[in-house]
Write a protein that holds these residues in place. Structure first.
Motif, PDB file in Angstrom:
ATOM      1  N   ASN A 107       0.717  -1.266  -0.003  1.00 56.48           N
ATOM      2  CA  ASN A 107      -0.030   0.045  -0.052  1.00 56.48           C
ATOM      3  C   ASN A 107       0.955   1.164  -0.042  1.00 56.48           C
ATOM      4  OD1 ASN A 107      -2.818  -1.180   0.598  1.00 56.48           O
ATOM      5  ND2 ASN A 107      -1.497  -2.163   1.941  1.00 56.48           N
ATOM      6  N   VAL A 108       0.701   1.874  -0.947  1.00 52.55           N
ATOM      7  CA  VAL A 108       1.817   3.223  -1.325  1.00 52.55           C
ATOM      8  C   VAL A 108       1.017   4.183  -0.991  1.00 52.55           C
ATOM      9  CG1 VAL A 108       2.990   4.678  -2.761  1.00 52.55           C
ATOM     10  CG2 VAL A 108       3.450   2.161  -2.816  1.00 52.55           C
ATOM     11  N   LYS A 121       5.397   6.591   1.098  1.00 51.52           N
ATOM     12  CA  LYS A 121       5.850   5.249   1.894  1.00 51.52           C
ATOM     13  C   LYS A 121       4.958   4.110   1.452  1.00 51.52           C
ATOM     14  CE  LYS A 121       7.822   7.754   5.824  1.00 51.52           C
ATOM     15  NZ  LYS A 121       7.347   8.862   6.862  1.00 51.52           N
ATOM     16  N   SER A 122       5.517   2.896   1.873  1.00 49.30           N
ATOM     17  CA  SER A 122       4.728   1.770   1.492  1.00 49.30           C
ATOM     18  C   SER A 122       4.670   1.174   2.485  1.00 49.30           C
ATOM     19  CB  SER A 122       5.579   0.898   0.214  1.00 49.30           C
ATOM     20  OG  SER A 122       4.554  -0.150   0.111  1.00 49.30           O
ATOM     21  N   PHE A 123       3.497   0.363   2.787  1.00 43.93           N
ATOM     22  CA  PHE A 123       3.122  -0.318   4.094  1.00 43.93           C
ATOM     23  C   PHE A 123       2.500  -1.667   3.623  1.00 43.93           C
ATOM     24  CE2 PHE A 123       2.841   4.113   4.783  1.00 43.93           C
ATOM     25  CZ  PHE A 123       3.597   4.196   6.108  1.00 43.93           C
ATOM     26  N   ILE A 124       2.717  -2.737   4.522  1.00 44.46           N
ATOM     27  CA  ILE A 124       2.208  -3.951   4.364  1.00 44.46           C
ATOM     28  C   ILE A 124       1.257  -4.422   5.641  1.00 44.46           C
ATOM     29  CG2 ILE A 124       2.546  -6.585   3.591  1.00 44.46           C
ATOM     30  CD1 ILE A 124       4.571  -5.900   1.973  1.00 44.46           C
ATOM     31  N   ASP A 133       3.365  -3.049   8.621  1.00 49.70           N
ATOM     32  CA  ASP A 133       5.035  -2.790   8.440  1.00 49.70           C
ATOM     33  C   ASP A 133       5.465  -1.811   7.130  1.00 49.70           C
ATOM     34  OD1 ASP A 133       5.758  -4.188  10.763  1.00 49.70           O
ATOM     35  OD2 ASP A 133       5.625  -6.064   9.769  1.00 49.70           O
ATOM     36  N   PRO A 134       6.114  -0.916   7.464  1.00 50.38           N
ATOM     37  CA  PRO A 134       6.594   0.019   6.633  1.00 50.38           C
ATOM     38  C   PRO A 134       7.350  -1.056   5.482  1.00 50.38           C
ATOM     39  CG  PRO A 134       7.683   0.811   8.654  1.00 50.38           C
ATOM     40  CD  PRO A 134       6.662  -0.435   8.739  1.00 50.38           C
ATOM     41  N   GLU A 135       7.411  -0.685   4.282  1.00 46.02           N
ATOM     42  CA  GLU A 135       8.094  -1.646   3.230  1.00 46.02           C
ATOM     43  C   GLU A 135       9.145  -0.545   2.607  1.00 46.02           C
ATOM     44  OE1 GLU A 135       6.797  -4.284  -0.519  1.00 46.02           O
ATOM     45  OE2 GLU A 135       5.588  -2.571   0.136  1.00 46.02           O
TER      46      GLU A 135
END
Ligand SMILES: [Zn+2]
Length: 139
Positions: A107-108, A121-124, A133-135
């Motif tokens: 998820n950006v 930022k990207s998250f999963i 969690d940030p990716e």
């Protein structure tokens, strides 16, 4: 780790800037390597179908999402995740974002301030959607 190719990245930023001061949303398509590294080759801007104030909410139009799924299949690629913008907010993953997310997908979140791109930022999300969690994100 997710890498977004230049053309896809431009499409995401343009969509986010055009939607400002509302949130934009879309689908990211690409491939996942054996080492888990994700490469986004296509970004599909979608209509924000949220019925209400779209300055801090989005809902990907289900028709657009189906079309993106179809396109991914046609290209022999995978839907890797979704993107949306935060107008005049940072690129954090909100409680609403977490609630509306699915595990596994990237998820950006693009921060747009005064109509200009600021950061992303990207998250999963984890499997029970209690945290994300940030990716690592490259664009
Ligand atoms: Zn959000």
């Amino acid at each position: 780790m997710i890498r977004i190719e230049s053309e896809a990245w431009q499409a995401m930023v343009e969509h986010a800037k055009r939607a400002f001061p509302k949130e934009c949303c879309g689908v990211m398509i690409g491939a996942e390597a054996d080492d888990g590294k994700r490469q986004v080759t296509h970004a599909i801007p979608c209509r924000n179908a949220y019925e209400g104030d779209q300055k801090d909410r989005f809902l990907i139009d289900p028709k657009d999402q189906l079309a993106a799924d179809r396109k991914a299949r046609e290209l022999g690629l995978t839907v890797l995740g979704f993107f949306h913008s935060h107008p005049n907010e940072g690129s954090y993953f909100s409680a609403t974002d977490l609630k509306n997310s699915w595990p596994w997908y990237s998820n950006v979140v693009l921060s747009i301030r005064d109509g200009e791109f600021k950061e992303a930022k990207s998250f999963i999300a984890n499997d029970d959607q209690t945290a994300a969690d940030p990716e690592e994100l490259e664009f």
